[in-house]
Write an enzyme that holds these catalytic residues in place. Structure first.
Site: not given
Length: 513
Positions: A55, A83, A171, A223-225, A227-228
């Protein structure tokens, strides 16, 4: 059998999501939770292990985020990173000192014996440091696990209490054997069980959607992306024609994108789709705006307004479907006194007017982007759609640097079209995270034919990444860059200079705005 999980306490690091991703890649479920989570709540569904992220704060800050000490007494293995290590040392009686200066970048460390985190790892490796404070003395009953030339305690551990800590970031890809270190923690120390499978997730989620929605209907902002689109197909599998999709053409999309979305989802997949053409309204809202945050907020606010106007036709729908994914959830979280710092605003179909009392359906909210693509493949969606490169929510509004006008957007659409056509010819195209054009608010002198020109500059950005948290610029072949440049300058009237962006993330971001 309940699903096993690793809890990640979020102290605001830009790499926190990477920790979760690395663990899910091991097919072990991980979840990021607020740093001020209490042991009492965790005991209701005990994790197999707990990780404290890095952090931006110092343990010496007045409002420095801390940890419920009872968490360290749960008997669950704990790993502190950056951190997180400083906080563990500070809490358990060690000594943390402010650093004279930040240590940022690659650093060789020497690994000392006895720490199971380093099983099977060479005695000297290069790691990624990013810290100001550092541990000067470790708590009683702890052992030193690693050392560097500038960091006396690059790692510490207590095998009896099963508490481990690293001053560096395992990571990130810059740390050698970083994934192996995390595997040693998850499987070797926590006894991890690889039971996080997307095929089972799809079956369970479709059943849950059917059960929750019943005979009601859902309106979805499409949206066409990726995810949607995956949400649309997932909901279509669960409820069929009771799903109603709305697509807002804001004029800031890629070339012919609105037509492509309509053809794919309405004509090919048979979804109920309404297309709203609102380009002029968005250009009007952006007039005179140059600040990136102002533009993002204006685009987001108008998108919600336009969507709401159309959604009123679907008042009979009980639910609003959204393509919210896990990074959206994390980035929009507002901790009570959280340490996270906003890099840029995002928008989704949130903040709808009071008269639209939809209940949210967000089936992807626990998934990362590559997991969403995996769900799409389980659902049988075409690679052409799932392998689409990411596209920002505000669209070309943040790839036209400075004020956005219709003229500039059309220039950028044409330039980006040629970039896309050339990049897709590469045999390893799918390995590239993102390639796109940016229109700069810079005009320069050029010569075309025998005439002097004074036209815009276009930048090409291409990056390799796994999840957009870190990225390196793509070493495109010179002949590919040459073809892109030649085609843009010769075929797009209004651009006479092309440059290539060779910045990595961090310190730069992927998008220019």
């Amino acid at each position: 059998m309940s699903r096993q999980w690793i809890a990640i306490l979020d102290y605001g690091s830009q790499y926190t999501q990477l920790i979760a991703r690395r663990i899910r890649e091991m097919e072990v479920y991980s979840e990021i939770i607020p740093w001020d989570s209490r042991a009492e709540a965790l005991r209701k569904n005990p994790p197999a292990g707990i990780i404290l992220s890095g952090g931006p704060c110092s343990v010496f800050d007045r409002d420095a985020p801390d940890i419920d000490a009872d968490i360290l007494r749960m008997g669950v293995p704990v790993l502190g990173i950056c951190y997180g290590m400083q906080l563990l040392s500070y809490t358990l009686g060690g000594h943390v000192a402010p650093g004279a200066e930040r240590e940022y970048g690659k650093m060789p460390i020497e690994i000392l014996p006895g720490n199971p985190l380093f099983n099977g790892i060479p005695s000297t490796i290069t790691v990624w440091m990013s810290h100001g404070d550092r541990v000067e003395a470790i708590p009683a009953n702890f052992s030193r696990g690693a050392v560097s030339a500038t960091c006396p305690f690059a790692a510490m551990f207590n095998n009896e209490q099963r508490i481990y800590a690293l001053q560096f970031h395992p990571e990130v890809v810059h740390t050698q054997y970083g994934t192996q270190i995390l595997r040693n923690f998850v499987f070797g120390i926590c006894g991890g069980r690889a039971d996080w499978k997307l095929s089972s997730w799809v079956e369970d989620t479709v059943a849950q959607l059917k059960d929750r929605i019943g005979d009601d209907e859902v309106v979805l902002g499409l949206s066409g992306g990726v995810d949607s689109s995956v949400v649309a197909v997932l909901l279509n599998r669960a409820i069929g024609r009771r799903l109603h999709c709305i697509f807002v053409d804001n004029g800031l999309l890629r070339w012919r994108e609105a037509e492509q979305v309509e053809e794919m989802f309405h004509k090919n997949l048979g979804l109920d789709l309404t297309v709203v053409h609102a380009a002029e309204r968005f250009y009007g809202a952006l007039k005179g705006l140059e600040n990136p945050e102002d533009k993002r907020k204006a685009i987001g606010a108008l998108f919600i307004q336009v969507f709401a106007e159309e959604a009123r036709r679907f008042r009979h729908c009980r639910y609003l479907g959204q393509g919210t994914i896990y990074p959206d959830v994390i980035e929009s979280r507002s901790p009570r006194k959280g340490p996270s710092q906003t890099i840029k605003s995002h928008h989704n179909v949130g903040g709808l007017p009071e008269d639209l009392k939809f209940e949210l359906v967000e089936p992807l909210r626990e998934l990362f982007k590559d997991e969403v693509r995996g769900v799409g493949r389980v659902l049988g969606m075409a690679d052409e759609l799932l392998d689409r490169q990411p596209f920002p929510g505000p669209g070309l509004g943040v790839r036209v640097v400075g004020e956005v006008t219709e003229e500039k957007v059309k220039l950028l659409q044409q330039a980006d079209l040629r970039v896309q056509e050339e990049i897709r010819k590469l045999p390893d195209y799918k390995m590239i995270w993102q390639t796109f054009a940016v229109l700069l608010p810079v005009r320069s002198v050029g010569v075309m034919g025998d005439q002097r020109t004074y036209e815009y500059t276009c930048a090409i950005r291409s990056v390799n990444s796994i999840d957009a948290m870190t990225a390196d610029w793509t070493r495109l072949p010179y002949d590919v860059m040459a073809r892109m440049s030649n085609r843009i300058i010769n075929e797009v009237r209004g651009i006479n200079r092309v440059v290539y962006d060779i910045s990595s993330k961090p310190p730069a971001t992927i998008e220019w705005e």
